[in-house]
Design an enzyme around this catalytic site. Structure first.
Site, short mmCIF file in Angstrom:
data_model
loop_
_atom_site.label_atom_id
_atom_site.label_comp_id
_atom_site.label_asym_id
_atom_site.label_seq_id
_atom_site.Cartn_x
_atom_site.Cartn_y
_atom_site.Cartn_z
N HIS A 1 45.89 71.57 46.82
CA HIS A 1 45.90 70.17 47.26
C HIS A 1 47.25 69.91 47.93
CE1 HIS A 1 46.35 65.79 46.59
NE2 HIS A 1 45.05 65.73 46.43
N ASP B 1 49.08 73.16 38.67
CA ASP B 1 48.60 71.83 39.03
C ASP B 1 47.26 71.65 38.31
OD1 ASP B 1 47.38 69.65 40.10
OD2 ASP B 1 47.46 70.31 42.19
N GLN C 1 42.83 68.76 38.21
CA GLN C 1 41.38 68.94 38.00
C GLN C 1 41.10 69.84 36.80
OE1 GLN C 1 39.32 67.14 39.70
NE2 GLN C 1 40.65 66.48 41.38
N LYS D 1 42.44 60.82 36.14
CA LYS D 1 41.34 61.78 36.33
C LYS D 1 40.76 62.22 34.99
CE LYS D 1 43.16 63.67 40.63
NZ LYS D 1 42.47 62.93 41.69
N CYS E 1 42.31 65.99 50.89
CA CYS E 1 43.75 66.29 50.77
C CYS E 1 43.97 67.79 50.56
CB CYS E 1 44.42 65.50 49.65
SG CYS E 1 44.24 63.74 49.81
N1 C6P Z 1 42.83 64.72 44.07
C1 C6P Z 1 40.67 64.09 44.97
O1 C6P Z 1 39.84 63.27 45.38
P1 C6P Z 1 47.32 62.20 42.04
O2 C6P Z 1 46.94 61.56 43.33
O3 C6P Z 1 48.81 62.37 41.90
O4 C6P Z 1 46.68 61.57 40.85
O5 C6P Z 1 46.67 63.68 42.07
C2 C6P Z 1 46.99 64.54 43.12
C3 C6P Z 1 46.20 65.80 43.01
C4 C6P Z 1 46.86 66.99 42.79
N2 C6P Z 1 46.19 68.13 42.62
C5 C6P Z 1 44.85 68.19 42.68
C6 C6P Z 1 44.16 69.49 42.45
C7 C6P Z 1 44.12 67.02 42.90
O6 C6P Z 1 42.80 67.06 42.93
C8 C6P Z 1 44.81 65.80 43.12
C9 C6P Z 1 44.07 64.54 43.46
C10 C6P Z 1 41.97 63.59 44.38
O7 C6P Z 1 40.45 65.30 45.02
C11 C6P Z 1 42.61 62.57 45.26
S1 C6P Z 1 43.21 63.25 46.77
#
Ligand code: C6P
Length: 421
Positions: free
Chosen positions: A136, A213, A216, A239, A377
């Site tokens: 991401h 990371d 997910q 999440k 993203c």
């Molecule tokens: N992915 C998606 O729709 P934040 O925005 O900080 O809570 O998470 C960022 C992030 C980092 N790593 C991974 C693997 C992610 O999936 C995400 C967030 C969302 O897939 C919003 S772009």
């Protein structure tokens, strides 16, 4: 090393009652465009159970005060609840100590914290940082920024046509020049589950610390940072059924202790004079300013709520949903699943010949079905597959097989609108 019991493994098995679970989430019974909501955008953010809504409401009605600052009863109560949540998070991911749990603004903030502080302290010109082709943007851009500043090099382990990291090539990138590796646990764009234990072991053979990371990862897997031997693990509260605006950074105490502070301000100091500031101990050294108190309390409540379920049953249920969605969608002529890794969780990404993913999303929305469309993203992942975007259905444990049916019918409708049926 402490071997705290792992929360999610321990719950005894009860029948998996998805309808009962759905009743815990008020938003799941609303209608959108006159149709029952089918919420399949859980990788973007999950819905919140009543327990979390009530905890936040109660906090502002009965418990609101700043933390770590007052001797009055409310401040002590708010502090206790904030710190209790830290302990709940610690147990949830099986960290050795609650000093290793830093509350941040989200997974993005957690990764930026490590990139900025680790990079500032350890990266020199010619050093390398290794990531994968599945990341991401939040696990790419912070590393690009610090590599540019420090004249270090960002190396990327490629992925194959199934959306799996090429492990041999990942291992080939590891060397004494690499100062840190940063890897997603699960790809948000494809759902690939990376074999992070093996990847961490490979990096550790060169003494390279690894950041995972887990944005997910935590919602779908039983994460045990001690068993994984992860050095840093980042995730977002929103999440995993908690409030937005809050994240977690787990880091091994020894590594966090050695890092410089990220931001300066209140709470992260022990004493300040104009000549010198002495920083606070972990975890407060990394929590400058008034924290997201109700966010932490909400996250703690969400994790306690999850603890009431048999996690193995949850994983089985989610797995059945993505398998059924992938199988049934791929039977539809013109539909192509993007990301066919052997190990997948949470996500089914797909394209339909001749129909832009945004059109798929817009037509499904009219049917009450919420999915995400776009590059998620993760533009390098899209580039790897030579596509600008996908349609992505992402699942949580409150989704049902009936909702997969509605999705499949929705896709038939999309094709009809475009004159394919
Ligand atoms: N992915 C998606 O729709 P934040 O925005 O900080 O809570 O998470 C960022 C992030 C980092 N790593 C991974 C693997 C992610 O999936 C995400 C967030 C969302 O897939 C919003 S772009």
């Amino acid at each position: 090393m402490m071997t705290a019991e792992k929360t999610r493994k321990t719950k005894s098995s009860a029948a998996f009652d998805v309808e009962g679970i759905r009743r815990d989430f008020p938003i799941l019974s609303i209608r959108v465009h006159g149709k029952p909501l089918v919420y399949l955008d859980n990788a973007a953010t999950t819905q919140k159970p009543l327990a979390v809504l009530d905890a936040i409401d109660r906090y502002y009605r009965e418990e609101n005060a700043n933390v770590h600052r007052g001797v009055h009863a409310l401040s002590e109560l708010a502090t206790k609840k904030y710190e209790d949540s830290r302990e709940t998070v610690r147990a949830f991911i099986n960290a050795a100590s609650s000093k290793e749990i830093i509350f941040t603004r989200g997974a993005t903030d957690s990764i930026n914290l490590v990139a900025a502080t680790f990079g500032r302290k350890y990266l020199k010109p010619g050093d390398e940082v290794v990531i994968t082709g599945l990341e991401h943007h939040s696990n790419i851009v912070p590393w690009q920024l610090i590599c540019e500043e420090k004249q270090a090099k960002l190396r990327v382990a490629p992925i194959n046509s199934s959306g799996e990291v090429e492990l041999a090539e990942f291992e080939e990138l590891l060397s004494e020049k690499v100062k840190i590796a940063a890897i997603s646990h699960i790809s948000n764009a494809l759902g690939t589950v990376n074999p992070i234990r093996r990847m961490i072991e490979a990096a550790h053979r060169f003494g390279i610390p690894v950041l995972i990371d887990g944005a997910q990862g935590v919602p779908h897997l039983n994460v045990d940072v001690l068993a994984l031997d992860a050095d840093f693990y980042a995730f977002s509260s929103h999440k995993i059924f908690g409030p937005t605006g809050l994240g977690v950074l787990y880091g091994k105490e020894r590594l966090l202790d050695a890092l410089p502070p990220y931001q300066g301000g209140g709470d992260m100091i022990r004493s300040v004079t104009f000549e010198k500031t002495i920083f606070n101990d972990l975890p407060y050294k990394f929590e400058a300013g008034t924290p997201h108190i109700e966010g932490a309390i909400g996250l703690g409540t969400a994790l306690e709520y999850l603890h009431t379920f048999d996690w193995e049953a949850v994983v089985r249920h989610e797995h059945a949903l993505i398998r059924s969605a992938a199988d049934r969608l791929s039977e539809i002529e013109g539909v192509r699943i993007i990301g066919t890794a052997k190990e997948k969780a949470g996500v089914v990404s797909f394209v339909i010949d001749g129909i832009h993913p945004h059109d798929i999303g817009t037509i499904l929305d009219q049917e009450g079905i919420a999915i995400r469309t776009g590059h998620h993203c993760a533009q390098p992942v899209m580039d790897r597959f030579g596509i600008p975007a996908t349609a992505r259905a992402s699942f949580a444990f409150y989704n049902t097989v009936d909702e997969v049916d509605v999705l499949v019918q929705g896709i038939q409708k999309v094709k009809k609108v475009f004159g394919y049926v």
